[in-house]
Design a protein around this motif. Structure first.
Motif, PDB file in Angstrom:
ATOM      1  N   THR A  47    -103.472  44.723  -6.505  1.00  0.00           N
ATOM      2  CA  THR A  47    -102.584  43.793  -7.197  1.00  0.00           C
ATOM      3  C   THR A  47    -103.439  42.848  -8.036  1.00  0.00           C
ATOM      4  OG1 THR A  47    -102.579  42.307  -5.290  1.00  0.00           O
ATOM      5  CG2 THR A  47    -100.708  43.835  -5.475  1.00  0.00           C
ATOM      6  N   ALA A  48    -102.794  42.196  -8.975  1.00  0.00           N
ATOM      7  CA  ALA A  48    -103.494  41.249  -9.852  1.00  0.00           C
ATOM      8  C   ALA A  48    -103.601  39.893  -9.171  1.00  0.00           C
ATOM      9  CB  ALA A  48    -102.740  41.106 -11.165  1.00  0.00           C
ATOM     10  N   ILE A  59    -103.079  37.355 -14.115  1.00  0.00           N
ATOM     11  CA  ILE A  59    -101.692  37.123 -14.543  1.00  0.00           C
ATOM     12  C   ILE A  59    -101.650  35.996 -15.580  1.00  0.00           C
ATOM     13  CG2 ILE A  59     -99.424  36.285 -13.789  1.00  0.00           C
ATOM     14  CD1 ILE A  59     -99.925  39.172 -12.945  1.00  0.00           C
ATOM     15  N   GLU A  60    -102.328  34.899 -15.300  1.00  0.00           N
ATOM     16  CA  GLU A  60    -102.335  33.770 -16.238  1.00  0.00           C
ATOM     17  C   GLU A  60    -102.964  34.162 -17.582  1.00  0.00           C
ATOM     18  OE1 GLU A  60    -104.332  30.698 -14.045  1.00  0.00           O
ATOM     19  OE2 GLU A  60    -102.472  30.083 -13.023  1.00  0.00           O
ATOM     20  N   TYR A  72    -103.012  37.151 -18.879  1.00  0.00           N
ATOM     21  CA  TYR A  72    -102.065  38.012 -19.585  1.00  0.00           C
ATOM     22  C   TYR A  72    -100.933  37.194 -20.196  1.00  0.00           C
ATOM     23  CZ  TYR A  72     -98.908  41.691 -20.881  1.00  0.00           C
ATOM     24  OH  TYR A  72     -98.076  42.499 -21.615  1.00  0.00           O
ATOM     25  N   GLU A  73    -100.459  36.189 -19.484  1.00  0.00           N
ATOM     26  CA  GLU A  73     -99.382  35.354 -20.012  1.00  0.00           C
ATOM     27  C   GLU A  73     -99.836  34.552 -21.226  1.00  0.00           C
ATOM     28  OE1 GLU A  73     -97.923  33.401 -16.468  1.00  0.00           O
ATOM     29  OE2 GLU A  73     -96.733  35.172 -15.937  1.00  0.00           O
ATOM     30  N   LYS A  74    -101.072  34.112 -21.230  1.00  0.00           N
ATOM     31  CA  LYS A  74    -101.605  33.434 -22.424  1.00  0.00           C
ATOM     32  C   LYS A  74    -101.726  34.418 -23.583  1.00  0.00           C
ATOM     33  CE  LYS A  74    -104.028  29.792 -19.964  1.00  0.00           C
ATOM     34  NZ  LYS A  74    -105.325  29.279 -19.523  1.00  0.00           N
ATOM     35  N   TYR A  75    -102.114  35.647 -23.262  1.00  0.00           N
ATOM     36  CA  TYR A  75    -102.180  36.692 -24.282  1.00  0.00           C
ATOM     37  C   TYR A  75    -100.802  36.933 -24.884  1.00  0.00           C
ATOM     38  CZ  TYR A  75    -102.004  41.479 -26.039  1.00  0.00           C
ATOM     39  OH  TYR A  75    -101.766  42.586 -26.802  1.00  0.00           O
ATOM     40  N   THR A  76     -99.765  37.013 -24.058  1.00  0.00           N
ATOM     41  CA  THR A  76     -98.424  37.264 -24.596  1.00  0.00           C
ATOM     42  C   THR A  76     -97.914  36.075 -25.403  1.00  0.00           C
ATOM     43  OG1 THR A  76     -97.314  36.635 -22.528  1.00  0.00           O
ATOM     44  CG2 THR A  76     -97.788  38.982 -22.855  1.00  0.00           C
ATOM     45  N   ASP A  77     -98.308  34.865 -25.030  1.00  0.00           N
ATOM     46  CA  ASP A  77     -97.967  33.696 -25.856  1.00  0.00           C
ATOM     47  C   ASP A  77     -98.591  33.845 -27.246  1.00  0.00           C
ATOM     48  OD1 ASP A  77     -96.555  32.524 -23.777  1.00  0.00           O
ATOM     49  OD2 ASP A  77     -98.182  31.150 -23.221  1.00  0.00           O
TER      50      ASP A  77
END
Length: 159
Positions: free
Chosen positions: A116-117, A122-123, A125-130
């Motif tokens: 699992t991550a 996860i954080e 990746y979420e900054k990447y999607t932002d």
């Protein structure tokens, strides 16, 4: 005659919008491939560099992130199938990412490893999607998509 001219104009406009969408999407793909996102933390930069260094590393991380979002984990066997690469390549990526503390590796009673991550992955990746959203927004891809969809619906109705 006027109806046919209008239909042809709509088809021409649709073709133009699709080509424009394609060109703008290519800009996004190039930005992603070049690692265009600015990262401020060293750890985030390492994750970004690791993920763009090879397609298998990128997909490895994405599959683990997705599994974590879905509140599940992945096994080595599942990753071998998903990535279509050797078990040794998967083992190398597991070692790289576990040593960096980007993923968590847990062993079951049957000695199967579940991946699992960790929060940092996860954080990141979420900054990447932002960042990705802001790129799509600045290139107005959403607006083009709406126009393309509406024109296609209108053309489908006219047939």
């Amino acid at each position: 005659m006027k109806f046919e001219t209008n239909i042809q104009g709509m088809k021409d406009t649709l073709a133009h919008y699709r080509r424009e969408w394609t060109k703008r999407n290519l800009e996004v793909e190039i930005k992603i491939a070049e690692g265009g996102r600015i990262t401020f933390s060293t750890e985030e930069r390492k994750i970004k560099e690791y993920s763009i260094s090879s397609i298998n590393r990128r997909r490895f991380l994405m599959y683990i992130i997705r599994a974590t979002y879905e509140d599940t984990s992945l096994t080595v066997t599942q990753l071998v199938k998903l990535l279509g690469c050797s078990r040794q390549a998967i083992e190398t990526m597991i070692i790289d990412c576990a040593d960096a503390k980007w993923i968590k590796v847990e062993k079951s009673q049957r000695n199967l490893r579940s991946l699992t991550a960790n929060k940092i992955l996860i954080e990141s990746y979420e900054k990447y999607t932002d960042w990705l959203w802001s790129v799509y927004d600045s290139l107005e891809l959403r607006n083009l998509s709406i126009h393309i969809s509406q024109l296609q619906k209108d053309l489908d109705k006219s047939v």
